[in-house]
Enzyme design. Structure first.
Site, PDB file in Angstrom:
ATOM      1  N   ARG A  94       0.852  -1.184   0.000  1.00  0.00           N
ATOM      2  CA  ARG A  94       0.000   0.000   0.000  1.00  0.00           C
ATOM      3  C   ARG A  94       0.891   1.238   0.000  1.00  0.00           C
ATOM      4  NH1 ARG A  94      -2.956   3.109   4.815  1.00  0.00           N
ATOM      5  NH2 ARG A  94      -3.902   4.705   3.510  1.00  0.00           N
ATOM      6  N   HIS A 128      -3.553  11.080   0.595  1.00  0.00           N
ATOM      7  CA  HIS A 128      -2.994  10.860   1.932  1.00  0.00           C
ATOM      8  C   HIS A 128      -2.425  12.191   2.441  1.00  0.00           C
ATOM      9  CE1 HIS A 128      -1.275   7.565   4.722  1.00  0.00           C
ATOM     10  NE2 HIS A 128      -1.082   8.724   5.326  1.00  0.00           N
ATOM     11  N   GLU A 146      -7.695   8.336   6.382  1.00  0.00           N
ATOM     12  CA  GLU A 146      -7.920   8.971   7.681  1.00  0.00           C
ATOM     13  C   GLU A 146      -8.483  10.385   7.561  1.00  0.00           C
ATOM     14  OE1 GLU A 146      -4.676   6.564  10.439  1.00  0.00           O
ATOM     15  OE2 GLU A 146      -4.326   8.676   9.998  1.00  0.00           O
ATOM     16  N   ASN A 194      -7.405   1.612  10.163  1.00  0.00           N
ATOM     17  CA  ASN A 194      -6.122   1.966  10.756  1.00  0.00           C
ATOM     18  C   ASN A 194      -6.303   2.027  12.264  1.00  0.00           C
ATOM     19  OD1 ASN A 194      -5.521   2.350   8.062  1.00  0.00           O
ATOM     20  ND2 ASN A 194      -5.116   4.539   8.233  1.00  0.00           N
ATOM     21  N   TYR A 244      -4.231   2.379  16.133  1.00  0.00           N
ATOM     22  CA  TYR A 244      -3.010   2.592  16.906  1.00  0.00           C
ATOM     23  C   TYR A 244      -3.244   2.500  18.416  1.00  0.00           C
ATOM     24  CZ  TYR A 244      -0.823   3.842  12.541  1.00  0.00           C
ATOM     25  OH  TYR A 244      -0.330   3.783  11.256  1.00  0.00           O
ATOM     26  N   GLU A 291      -3.443   0.002   8.336  1.00  0.00           N
ATOM     27  CA  GLU A 291      -2.298   0.506   9.094  1.00  0.00           C
ATOM     28  C   GLU A 291      -2.361  -0.033  10.510  1.00  0.00           C
ATOM     29  OE1 GLU A 291      -1.588   4.715   9.271  1.00  0.00           O
ATOM     30  OE2 GLU A 291      -2.089   5.016   7.149  1.00  0.00           O
TER      31      GLU A 291
END
Length: 449
Positions: free
Chosen positions: A74, A110, A155, A280, A282, A353
């Site tokens: 990606r 992005h 995002e 994604n 985190y 991600e």
């Protein structure tokens, strides 16, 4: 023993254009070029003009990625580079990716908006969405014969919050809740891009959205309401329109700044079916209603300004990354199950991600970069994905952020997320121990379909 995944599960690595490409002289300026040049915006005054020079070293980088045994790579296109006429770089890049036995999975946007579009209003201007549709047409016309999988936007919640509501990322607007039209116009851009891609016969289209559990600090009505609002704004404002066809509340719907009749037409376009949904992840977030006189600075990567109706507090965690982010693998399982339960039509999920910054040492006398903490992080989060699959969530792939150490936005070059170490002075690449661990994990999986 490595965690096991179903046959056909796809492993990959992720990057983005501004963070790795460099070669600033062969593209037009982006909002990040302007932001970094402003001074006082990025640690140590660093910028992405050279980044890690992927533009000139892409063949080496792609071979390193392929040698790890992943199936997918990606990356993202630089809109300012395409606008300057340098689509040929992506022709060469896609051919190299395919030649290395990888599947290209490009992201259209992005965060590196061309500065000329920002000067015309940026994402606060509805026309920017139509400009992205034009840009999408340029790329799919040129590359659609070789690219199977397309990601529209990355995002949108983070870009809207950090760049438009706050001033910690480009373009540093600081609009507070007045930034909601920027979010709506990105969603519109997503819908228009899907339409263009389908018209050109694209076979697999998705989006990459950041998601995380949001927990109230206490069960008081004030904290619960603050956490609900924060979750609506950061999680559901961008997924509800795509997967349900409407915003999560009347307040957010009104904040989109679009007349009702036009908004309904926009939402019809935005909710077009997708082939996969990128997540994604985190860390989770804990929220409370603001306490008078309490200092909330330093809890998040960015600070929520005074006057906002919610405030972040530290998430309880035994471990943190060197970026200060809480390590909570179970949060990934939780958010995947939440997405499955919230959206009856949730497409197959790909973790687009997931990764961690640790301040890895340079290669030692043995020529290796020993990053045991990253290995433990990835192992725990892959097991969290396996737990979600066991719980009935369809997850078809997992991409590590990031393939290489890179320019980490406002944090500059301090934060290292890569499986491949980059010496930022010499630009020498060195696979870390986590790279070899990931290679071994992939090799231990059932055969591909």
């Amino acid at each position: 023993m490595h965690p096991q995944f179903p046959p056909g599960f796809r492993f990959g690595m992720s990057t983005s254009a501004y963070q790795i490409e460099g070669a600033a002289d062969s593209k037009g300026p982006s909002i990040w070029d302007t932001f970094t040049a402003a001074g006082g915006t990025v640690r140590h005054g660093q910028d992405g003009r050279v980044a890690i020079d992927h533009y000139h070293r892409y063949a080496e980088d792609i071979q390193l990625i392929a040698d790890a045994g992943v199936q997918d790579y990606r990356f993202s296109f630089s809109w300012p580079r395409v606008l300057a006429g340098d689509v040929g770089f992506y022709d060469r890049l896609v051919d190299t990716i395919i030649g290395a036995g990888l599947r290209p999975v490009p992201t259209l946007y992005h965060w590196d908006l061309p500065q000329e579009l920002e000067d015309a209003g940026g994402w606060m201007n509805r026309d920017t969405a139509h400009r992205l549709a034009d840009y999408t047409g340029t790329l799919v016309s040129r590359l659609g014969d070789r690219v199977r999988d397309w990601i529209t936007m990355n995002e949108m919640n983070v870009h809207t919050l950090y760049g438009y509501a706050l001033a910690d990322h480009a373009p540093a607007r600081g609009l507070g809740l007045g930034a909601l039209p920027a979010g709506h116009h990105q969603l519109l851009a997503h819908g228009l891009a899907v339409q263009v891609l389908r018209t050109h016969g694209a076979r697999s289209v998705g989006v990459a959205s950041q998601h995380f559990p949001v927990t109230p600090a206490t069960e008081t009505p004030e904290d619960v309401a603050a956490a609900t609002l924060f979750s609506d704004l950061t999680n559901w404002t961008f997924s509800d329109p795509i997967l349900l066809g409407d915003y999560p509340s009347e307040m957010i719907r009104a904040g989109a700044g679009t007349p009702d009749a036009q908004l309904d037409r926009d939402l019809e376009l935005i909710k077009a079916p997708l082939d996969f949904y990128g997540v994604n992840y985190y860390e989770p977030t804990m929220i409370e209603a603001p306490r008078a006189g309490k200092d909330y600075s330093g809890v998040l990567e960015v600070d929520i300004p005074d006057g906002m109706p919610f405030s972040p507090v530290p998430v309880k965690s035994d471990e943190r990354t060197d970026f200060g982010w809480a390590i909570v693998p179970s949060g990934l399982t939780e958010i995947l199950v939440t997405l499955r339960d919230r959206y009856p039509t949730l497409p197959p999920v790909i973790i687009t991600e997931n990764g961690a910054s640790f301040h890895d040492a340079d290669p030692g006398p043995d020529g290796r970069v020993h990053d045991e903490r990253r290995i433990a992080y990835l192992d725990a989060h892959l097991r969290a994905v396996a737990d979600a699959i066991t719980a009935g969530v369809r997850v078809d792939g997992y991409y590590v952020w990031s393939a290489l150490d890179n320019f980490e936005w406002a944090a500059g070059f301090d934060e290292r997320f890569g499986l491949i170490h980059v010496d930022f002075d010499t630009l020498q690449r060195t696979p870390k121990d986590s790279y070899y661990w990931y290679r071994d994990l992939i090799a231990a999986q059932p055969p591909q379909n």
